[in-house]
Design an enzyme around this catalytic site. Structure first.
Site, PDB file in Angstrom:
ATOM      1  N   HIS A  64     -21.625  31.997  41.629  1.00 15.96           N
ATOM      2  CA  HIS A  64     -22.070  31.482  40.333  1.00 15.96           C
ATOM      3  C   HIS A  64     -23.219  30.486  40.501  1.00 15.96           C
ATOM      4  O   HIS A  64     -24.158  30.463  39.700  1.00 15.96           O
ATOM      5  CB  HIS A  64     -20.908  30.806  39.606  1.00 15.96           C
ATOM      6  CG  HIS A  64     -19.852  31.756  39.146  1.00 15.96           C
ATOM      7  ND1 HIS A  64     -20.133  32.900  38.438  1.00 15.96           N
ATOM      8  CD2 HIS A  64     -18.499  31.733  39.310  1.00 15.96           C
ATOM      9  CE1 HIS A  64     -19.008  33.543  38.164  1.00 15.96           C
ATOM     10  NE2 HIS A  64     -18.000  32.858  38.684  1.00 15.96           N
ATOM     11  N   HIS A  78     -16.999  33.175  46.044  1.00 16.33           N
ATOM     12  CA  HIS A  78     -17.145  33.653  44.671  1.00 16.33           C
ATOM     13  C   HIS A  78     -17.734  32.561  43.774  1.00 16.33           C
ATOM     14  O   HIS A  78     -18.656  32.819  42.992  1.00 16.33           O
ATOM     15  CB  HIS A  78     -15.794  34.105  44.124  1.00 16.33           C
ATOM     16  CG  HIS A  78     -15.816  34.426  42.658  1.00 16.33           C
ATOM     17  ND1 HIS A  78     -16.152  35.667  42.170  1.00 16.33           N
ATOM     18  CD2 HIS A  78     -15.558  33.648  41.567  1.00 16.33           C
ATOM     19  CE1 HIS A  78     -16.095  35.649  40.843  1.00 16.33           C
ATOM     20  NE2 HIS A  78     -15.734  34.438  40.458  1.00 16.33           N
ATOM     21  N   GLU A  79     -17.190  31.350  43.886  1.00 17.45           N
ATOM     22  CA  GLU A  79     -17.714  30.252  43.066  1.00 17.45           C
ATOM     23  C   GLU A  79     -19.151  29.932  43.452  1.00 17.45           C
ATOM     24  O   GLU A  79     -19.976  29.594  42.600  1.00 17.45           O
ATOM     25  CB  GLU A  79     -16.821  29.020  43.202  1.00 17.45           C
ATOM     26  CG  GLU A  79     -15.395  29.226  42.710  1.00 17.45           C
ATOM     27  CD  GLU A  79     -15.309  29.782  41.301  1.00 17.45           C
ATOM     28  OE1 GLU A  79     -16.230  29.511  40.485  1.00 17.45           O
ATOM     29  OE2 GLU A  79     -14.335  30.502  40.997  1.00 17.45           O
ATOM     30  N   HIS A  88     -26.958  30.814  38.987  1.00 16.30           N
ATOM     31  CA  HIS A  88     -27.631  29.735  38.272  1.00 16.30           C
ATOM     32  C   HIS A  88     -29.013  29.474  38.862  1.00 16.30           C
ATOM     33  O   HIS A  88     -30.002  29.306  38.130  1.00 16.30           O
ATOM     34  CB  HIS A  88     -26.781  28.467  38.326  1.00 16.30           C
ATOM     35  CG  HIS A  88     -27.239  27.392  37.395  1.00 16.30           C
ATOM     36  ND1 HIS A  88     -26.730  26.106  37.425  1.00 16.30           N
ATOM     37  CD2 HIS A  88     -28.178  27.383  36.415  1.00 16.30           C
ATOM     38  CE1 HIS A  88     -27.325  25.380  36.510  1.00 16.30           C
ATOM     39  NE2 HIS A  88     -28.205  26.127  35.877  1.00 16.30           N
TER      40      HIS A  88
END
Length: 241
Positions: A116, A112-113, A120
């Site tokens: 991100h 999940h991280e 980006h």
């Protein structure tokens, strides 16, 4: 929260006040239930091992490589469920249980991280908007409670002050709303990747989905609560000016 303190110090002269208090109490109870459910599920799924036994760090590094991202550092940070991606210094920060864990929960959080970081890298617009809002939200957060409190005390002589406070609070509401697509999209990217790369099996993938879905509900509740609080402040401003 000082916002709750402000609400408790306010009188309730308008008809909608009782209803709004019922709403706030209900939202508080639901938020507590959602938060406890997240903790329960992550604790439960932390005992279910992934297929390949990769640690959260290894999952993150592999997902980054698969997306041709080589400028993000994966590192460990203290705490529990303190995992986050920092777009400013391009670091992917994982809590010890996730960084070293080989469970479905650890893999889901790490992926999940990474979602991100992928956002980006590809220029995902909502993430860019959320990042742009951060300095304004931080500034507003330092002053909003005091401005609203002063605005309530001076509502009869200087109603504009309360309006300024409401506008400052609206920034945090906007941030909460923008956060929703950012978090949901990151989870979607994570779940798709870990399934395609056999990090989870047909049997264990549903646990990863359940964990990330429960985590998403916390952001939904934060947005709803912020909207309700903003609406209440607006009611006070419109009723008392």
């Amino acid at each position: 929260m000082l916002d709750i303190v402000i609400l408790q110090t306010m009188s309730a002269p308008h008809a909608g006040s009782s209803f709004m208090w019922i709403v706030f109490i209900a939202l508080t109870v639901i938020s507590m239930i959602v938060s406890k459910n997240v903790e329960r599920k992550f604790k439960k799924y932390s005992h279910i091992r992934t297929e390949g036994g990769l640690t959260g760090r290894e999952v993150a590094e592999r997902m980054l490589r698969d997306h041709d991202i080589h400028n993000v550092q994966v590192q460990m940070v203290k705490g529990t469920l303190t995992d986050h991606y920092n777009p400013t210094n391009r670091t992917l920060n994982l809590s010890p249980d996730v960084y070293n864990g080989t469970s479905v929960a650890a893999a889901a959080v790490a992926a999940h991280e990474c979602g991100h970081a992928v956002q980006h890298a590809v220029g995902y617009a909502p993430l860019g908007l959320r990042s742009a809002l951060v300095p304004f939200v931080n500034f507003a957060g330092r002053w909003v409670s005091w401005v609203i409190l002063a605005g309530l005390l001076l509502i009869k002589v200087f109603p504009t002050l309360l309006l300024i406070g409401i506008l400052l609070f609206a920034l945090s509401t906007l941030f909460a709303l923008v956060t929703l697509p950012v978090e949901i999209n990151a989870s979607a990217r994570a779940l798709q990747w870990i399934r395609q790369h056999d990090i989870t099996s047909a049997d264990t993938h549903r646990y990863a989905e359940s964990a990330l879905r429960s985590a998403a509900y916390t952001y939904v509740m934060a947005a709803i609560t912020s909207l309700a609080t903003l609406a209440y402040y607006l009611m006070i401003y419109l009723d008392r000016r």
